[in-house]
Write an enzyme that holds these catalytic residues in place. Structure first.
Site, PDB file in Angstrom:
ATOM      1  N   ASP A  73       1.917  -4.559  -7.280  1.00 39.53           N
ATOM      2  CA  ASP A  73       1.459  -3.170  -7.176  1.00 39.53           C
ATOM      3  C   ASP A  73       2.434  -2.386  -6.307  1.00 39.53           C
ATOM      4  O   ASP A  73       2.896  -2.880  -5.287  1.00 39.53           O
ATOM      5  CB  ASP A  73       0.060  -3.136  -6.549  1.00 39.53           C
TER       6      ASP A  73
ATOM      7  N   HIS B  71       0.821  -1.209   0.000  1.00 38.56           N
ATOM      8  CA  HIS B  71       0.000   0.000   0.000  1.00 38.56           C
ATOM      9  C   HIS B  71       0.860   1.266   0.000  1.00 38.56           C
ATOM     10  O   HIS B  71       0.582   2.233   0.711  1.00 38.56           O
ATOM     11  CB  HIS B  71      -0.962  -0.001   1.182  1.00 38.56           C
TER      12      HIS B  71
END
Length: 206
Positions: free
Chosen positions: A134, A103
């Protein structure tokens, strides 16, 4: 006296850049519609920060995720996986994909980057589940490195959010086109004509 001096500095900036002042007063205010039911925007950034801190529910377990997978009864991708053990659990409960992500590192300063975890996770579960990476993707070569390590895809966040904030849809379109050009150029320089030709042989680790 300090706040007053800061206000004078801000007013001076508006005076030097009249277009900023015009835009500020003629455009709608900043909003986060998806959070309207959860955050009192009148409370400023601290309210938003408190919301994202409190939404991390420590009582949630793998059984809860398994129930979600069952109720959804379709392709289910779990984001936030950062270890081989968790990747294996995701496979066991029926996830069809996982997103390796810390994140952006904002919640846990100093955690490993998703790219650092990618190879070991792909080796452990890549033949049974789609592994997506990601975080930190800012150029075409980043995409090529992740795909070469076995990722099925990569996710981008700030890469499009910054041009969106600066120039709206045209900014995002320009950024995505730049990403496409960089990926294509990188593959040509590597001698690859298709994604299937990307492999770990393309990489060297120091």
């Amino acid at each position: 006296a300090i706040p007053f001096r800061l206000n004078l500095a801000g007013m001076a900036q508006f005076a030097l850049k009249p277009a900023w002042a015009i835009n500020y007063f003629t455009h709608e205010g900043f909003e986060l519609p998806q959070l309207d039911e959860h955050v009192d925007m009148g409370g400023g950034t601290m309210s938003i920060s408190r919301y994202f801190t409190e939404m991390l529910d420590p009582s949630m377990t793998w059984d809860d995720v398994a129930e979600m997978v069952k109720l959804w009864s379709g392709p289910f991708c779990l984001k936030g996986v950062m270890s081989v053990e968790d990747a294996k659990r995701a496979v066991d409960i029926g996830c069809s994909g996982i997103v390796l992500s810390n994140h952006g590192g904002r919640q846990l300063d100093g955690s490993r980057a998703a790219f650092d975890q990618l190879a070991e996770v792909v080796d452990a579960v890549g033949d049974r589940i789609d592994v997506i990476m990601d975080g930190g993707v800012q150029r075409g070569t980043h995409v090529l490195k992740a795909l070469s390590l076995g990722a099925k895809a990569v996710g981008v966040g700030r890469y499009y959010l910054f041009p969106l904030a600066a120039a709206g849809q045209p900014g995002v379109e320009r950024a995505l086109e730049q990403m496409r050009v960089e990926i294509e150029r990188g593959m040509k320089l590597m001698g690859c004509s298709s994604i299937e030709q990307l492999s770990r042989n393309n990489l060297r680790f120091r």
